[in-house]
Design a protein around this motif. Structure first.
Motif, short mmCIF file in Angstrom:
data_model
loop_
_atom_site.label_atom_id
_atom_site.label_comp_id
_atom_site.label_asym_id
_atom_site.label_seq_id
_atom_site.Cartn_x
_atom_site.Cartn_y
_atom_site.Cartn_z
N VAL A 140 25.53 15.96 27.29
CA VAL A 140 26.50 17.02 27.56
C VAL A 140 26.04 17.87 28.75
O VAL A 140 26.83 18.22 29.63
CB VAL A 140 26.70 17.91 26.31
CG1 VAL A 140 27.63 19.08 26.62
CG2 VAL A 140 27.23 17.09 25.15
N LYS A 141 24.74 18.16 28.78
CA LYS A 141 24.21 18.94 29.89
C LYS A 141 24.38 18.18 31.22
O LYS A 141 24.83 18.74 32.22
CB LYS A 141 22.74 19.28 29.64
CG LYS A 141 22.54 20.07 28.33
CD LYS A 141 21.14 20.67 28.22
CE LYS A 141 20.14 19.73 27.62
NZ LYS A 141 18.84 20.37 27.31
N ASN A 142 24.07 16.89 31.19
CA ASN A 142 24.23 16.11 32.42
C ASN A 142 25.69 16.02 32.85
O ASN A 142 26.00 16.09 34.04
CB ASN A 142 23.68 14.69 32.22
CG ASN A 142 22.16 14.70 32.14
OD1 ASN A 142 21.52 15.68 32.52
ND2 ASN A 142 21.60 13.61 31.64
N ARG A 143 26.59 15.87 31.86
CA ARG A 143 28.00 15.79 32.19
C ARG A 143 28.47 17.10 32.85
O ARG A 143 29.27 17.08 33.79
CB ARG A 143 28.83 15.46 30.94
CG ARG A 143 29.84 14.35 31.19
CD ARG A 143 30.63 14.02 29.94
NE ARG A 143 29.79 13.42 28.92
CZ ARG A 143 29.85 13.68 27.61
NH1 ARG A 143 30.72 14.58 27.15
NH2 ARG A 143 29.06 13.07 26.76
N ALA A 144 27.99 18.21 32.34
CA ALA A 144 28.36 19.50 32.94
C ALA A 144 27.90 19.55 34.40
O ALA A 144 28.65 19.98 35.29
CB ALA A 144 27.76 20.65 32.14
N LEU A 145 26.67 19.10 34.65
CA LEU A 145 26.13 19.13 36.02
C LEU A 145 26.92 18.20 36.94
O LEU A 145 27.27 18.57 38.07
CB LEU A 145 24.65 18.73 36.01
CG LEU A 145 23.71 19.73 35.30
CD1 LEU A 145 22.35 19.08 35.00
CD2 LEU A 145 23.51 20.97 36.16
N LEU A 146 27.23 17.00 36.45
CA LEU A 146 27.93 16.03 37.30
C LEU A 146 29.38 16.44 37.52
O LEU A 146 29.94 16.23 38.60
CB LEU A 146 27.82 14.63 36.70
CG LEU A 146 26.37 14.09 36.66
CD1 LEU A 146 26.30 12.75 35.92
CD2 LEU A 146 25.80 13.94 38.08
N THR A 147 30.00 17.02 36.48
CA THR A 147 31.37 17.51 36.64
C THR A 147 31.40 18.66 37.66
O THR A 147 32.31 18.74 38.49
CB THR A 147 31.93 17.98 35.28
OG1 THR A 147 31.83 16.89 34.36
CG2 THR A 147 33.38 18.41 35.39
N ALA A 148 30.41 19.52 37.60
CA ALA A 148 30.34 20.61 38.58
C ALA A 148 30.20 20.04 39.99
O ALA A 148 30.85 20.52 40.93
CB ALA A 148 29.17 21.54 38.26
N ALA A 149 29.40 18.99 40.13
CA ALA A 149 29.24 18.36 41.45
C ALA A 149 30.59 17.85 41.97
O ALA A 149 30.95 18.07 43.13
CB ALA A 149 28.24 17.21 41.37
N GLU A 150 31.34 17.19 41.07
CA GLU A 150 32.67 16.69 41.47
C GLU A 150 33.62 17.82 41.84
O GLU A 150 34.33 17.74 42.85
CB GLU A 150 33.32 15.94 40.30
CG GLU A 150 32.99 14.47 40.26
CD GLU A 150 33.48 13.87 38.94
OE1 GLU A 150 34.61 14.21 38.48
OE2 GLU A 150 32.72 13.09 38.33
N LEU A 151 33.65 18.86 41.01
CA LEU A 151 34.56 19.97 41.27
C LEU A 151 34.21 20.66 42.59
O LEU A 151 35.10 21.02 43.37
CB LEU A 151 34.51 20.99 40.13
CG LEU A 151 35.15 20.55 38.81
CD1 LEU A 151 34.93 21.62 37.73
CD2 LEU A 151 36.66 20.32 38.99
N ILE A 152 32.94 20.83 42.86
CA ILE A 152 32.53 21.48 44.12
C ILE A 152 32.97 20.62 45.30
O ILE A 152 33.49 21.12 46.30
CB ILE A 152 31.01 21.74 44.12
CG1 ILE A 152 30.72 22.94 43.20
CG2 ILE A 152 30.49 22.01 45.53
CD1 ILE A 152 29.26 23.24 42.98
N ASN A 153 32.81 19.32 45.13
CA ASN A 153 33.25 18.41 46.19
C ASN A 153 34.76 18.54 46.44
O ASN A 153 35.21 18.56 47.59
CB ASN A 153 32.89 16.98 45.81
CG ASN A 153 33.05 16.03 46.99
OD1 ASN A 153 32.80 16.40 48.13
ND2 ASN A 153 33.50 14.82 46.71
N GLY A 154 35.52 18.66 45.35
CA GLY A 154 36.98 18.75 45.47
C GLY A 154 37.48 20.12 45.93
O GLY A 154 38.65 20.25 46.31
N LYS A 155 36.62 21.13 45.83
CA LYS A 155 37.08 22.48 46.14
C LYS A 155 36.37 23.06 47.34
O LYS A 155 36.11 24.27 47.42
CB LYS A 155 36.83 23.39 44.92
CG LYS A 155 37.66 22.97 43.72
CD LYS A 155 37.55 23.97 42.60
CE LYS A 155 38.44 23.52 41.45
NZ LYS A 155 38.97 24.64 40.69
N ARG A 156 36.07 22.21 48.28
CA ARG A 156 35.35 22.68 49.47
C ARG A 156 36.11 23.77 50.21
O ARG A 156 35.51 24.75 50.67
CB ARG A 156 35.11 21.51 50.43
CG ARG A 156 34.02 20.58 49.95
CD ARG A 156 33.92 19.36 50.85
NE ARG A 156 32.96 18.42 50.29
CZ ARG A 156 31.73 18.23 50.77
NH1 ARG A 156 31.32 18.90 51.83
NH2 ARG A 156 30.90 17.38 50.19
#
Lengths: 441, 441
Positions: free
Chosen positions: A30-46
């Motif tokens: 769950v912790k890793n998923r939160a980190l990876l989801t944050a990475a994706e969201l940051i990429n999408g919200k540049r």
């Protein structure tokens, strides 16, 4: 202290403390998923991130902050890539929580072990760079700590945007979003208030200029882990491989002089002074480095017309204590390794110190006896950094003696508790007297 | 603060700091020889020690100290045997200094490792028992730390005698005797002065009553490691093996009620209350334990005429926060493991807590989620002790979150620094530009 500030601070702390037990029990995935989801969201919200960042940059310009500060503040695509990389790197590291580092069996059969657990609530106080927000939050998320983030005023919109994305990612995957709290008001009193909350804030980590860190350490009732400054030393031994020495000293001074692991004092063994120093001074002079020299080294420069272009002045004693954070280097000649170690002990700040030598025994003596957070043989002091050391990121660097020394990352955000597996063991075998047990039947 | 007190404190600190580098470089065999020589000398000087101790005991009696304090103060042959055993035990333990706990190689070939080094100067503040002098000094000697000892005023002659023997042993074997300094004056101001010496005293460890420890923590500028009190809890789960439960609760409360790892709160699952509690109350009542009960448990006692001899009164909420240090036990009934953990979180002091259960999943949940220094399954909390855990002795017990948690022994008197073996590595491969190197030829 206004009542409003006090209740704002208290509310923040109460909020994060409520999720501490949930954090400890979270699965690594769950912790890793939160980190990876944050990475994706940051990429999408540049573009959102860049817009918010532009507000900070505009404000910083309007109040006339230095171009160095503004440079640290800017979030361009390259820096956003860096933030995304940190999130992915931290996701890929092993989870420290619950690790049993050692377990042994006592003669009475008790099994005693040491298990890593989170510290609890980390309060990090930092300055301009908004990427610290994500570095700190990601390390805390992975180590099941809650974090209260207090970035610089000049980065408030950028930081708020990044935190909102971390929280969005948390919600999406079932990670408690309240574990990441951000001080979105500018008053300094909020910091002082939080630093009083012994037992509520488990550790405070200030990063930034020496005066900020001293103010935090001075006012805090909670434990503080810190380093005030980085007066790093390189000792070029009489048995140094000089070609290594030129490059290492150049790298440690010139590659990025404004950071804490850059070298400030160059210590040279007298026997190689004539061979080594004029060439080194030539190299540094060409790179625009100003030298503050002791008598011996200065006279060597002054007597060589080929070095007339080198800016060299006599060193005052204060120079050896100073963190120049600039293209300035103090120079000291010594007669022995012993003298070099004593110099480092006296003038250094116990951050990062290096010896350049080919002599095995001297290398080992230096490693064993120099009492600094990072001690090097034949390498640049510039490597003292959580990411460079392979720790993914860093919460800060400690030159303290308790808890952590050097770059702090996941392990340093945990503490080991004792766990004991028993089977009815009693101290000194004292149990209920037999006659009493019989009466119970 | 008198100038005299200030210069006394400064002189002590300067003296110990002068030998720090010598200590780090000492061979393990010299440290062990110092410990074993001290053991021999103490054995040979029993009458000297007892004479000095008799002065303390006489003085303590003359000023009307309690018999409990006087009991802790006395050094008889059995206690001297205990002191000798500690010295031998610590000599037999592995030397933590210089241990490389981990080492890894980076892609650029740098080898980065973590090496245990001493903290530096430890300041220990403690009360009546003179054997703490030797426990603390021996752990510091073995871990290459210097120690400043501040024992209780009432034990000053005993402590001075023991320290003089430790110094004599040191001189005999070439261990630096200045590494062990004793505050042989009674003024409390000396303590407050030493606690201000940030960077000179590396850590302070107060042991004793809560008020002493709070005063030290309040005044200190140096890092303090401590526990204020031990409100230890035992939770008897619905799936407990009740015969284990009777003995464990009895042991944890009755075997030695005056110490920090004795149990203060008994938490019982409602489903086994009727089966378990009347018998437990009978056992405790026979041992003279007074119970402070919640409504449910109290009504069970009051409704059973066979328990009329048990002293049981209604618990007030404050009772659950209290460290009784006496034959008093507070009792609380809960409906689930979850509720028990919440109770411990609220009222406990994060010292030592135990679950009694045969259920594997509940045992693991309790171990993982209870945030205390020592968490037990099916054993008495009375084992929380450096010597019981196999660590030789202890400097104290920490319930703090930074640096150490639980009994502190040799490892906790060290910190890990980074050591880096290089071969000319440069950050981002930035070395002296080639054209400059050519000009040097």
């Amino acid at each position: 202290m206004s009542i409003e500030v006090k209740s704002y601070a208290e509310e923040k702390v109460e909020r994060v403390r409520r999720v501490l037990r949930e954090l400890v029990a979270l699965k690594t995935e769950v912790k890793n998923r939160a980190l990876l989801t944050a990475a994706e969201l940051i990429n999408g919200k540049r573009s959102f991130i860049k817009e918010e960042n532009a507000k900070d940059v505009e404000y910083a310009k309007s109040i006339g902050l230095s171009s160095a500060v503004i440079d640290r503040l800017v979030l361009n695509d390259k820096r956003i890539d860096g933030i995304i990389k940190v999130l992915k790197d931290v996701a890929s590291l092993p989870d420290p929580v619950g690790e049993i580092t050692r377990m042994w069996t006592l003669p009475n059969g008790l099994k005693v072990g040491r298990m890593r657990v989170p510290l609890g609530v980390i309060f990090i106080i930092y300055e301009a760079r908004p990427n610290v927000t994500v570095e700190a939050a990601s390390l805390c998320m992975k180590s099941s700590n809650a974090v209260i983030l207090r970035g610089g005023k000049e980065a408030i919109n950028s930081n708020r945007a990044l935190v909102s994305i971390l929280k969005e990612a948390s919600r999406e995957v079932g990670f408690p979003e309240d574990a990441i709290e951000f001080i979105d008001r500018p008053e300094r009193e909020i910091v002082w208030e939080l630093l009083q909350m012994e037992g509520k804030i488990d550790v405070a980590i200030p990063r930034g200029g020496e005066s900020l860190i001293r103010a935090v350490a001075e006012k805090a009732k909670v434990p503080v882990i810190k380093h005030y400054k980085g007066v790093c030393n390189i000792y070029v031994d009489e048995e140094a491989d000089l070609s290594k020495a030129y490059h290492i000293v150049y790298n440690a001074k010139v590659q990025r002089p404004s950071v804490c692991n850059a070298v400030e004092n160059l210590i040279i063994h007298r026997r190689i002074l004539r061979d080594f120093f004029p060439r080194m001074a030539y190299i540094l002079g060409k790179a625009g480095v100003e030298l503050r020299c002791d008598e011996e080294s200065l006279s060597l420069i002054k007597s060589d017309p080929r070095l007339s272009f080198v800016k060299a002045t006599p060193a005052r004693e204060e120079d050896y204590y100073e963190e120049f954070l600039d293209l300035i280097l103090a120079v000291k000649v010594v007669g022995s390794l012993e003298e070099a170690i004593e110099f480092i002990e006296k003038y250094g700040s116990k951050h990062s110190d290096a010896i350049i030598t080919e002599n095995y025994t001297k290398a080992m003596k230096f490693l064993n006896e120099v009492d600094s957070a990072a001690v090097y043989v034949n390498a640049s002091t510039r490597f003292t950094d959580g990411n460079e050391f392979g720790l993914g990121a860093e919460m800060g660097i400690s030159t303290d003696k308790v808890h952590a020394r050097g770059p702090m990352a996941l392990e340093e955000l945990t503490i080991q508790k004792f766990i004991i597996f028993g089977n009815g063991q009693l101290r000194d075998n004292v149990g209920v007297p037999e006659e009493i047990m019989k009466e119970l039947l």
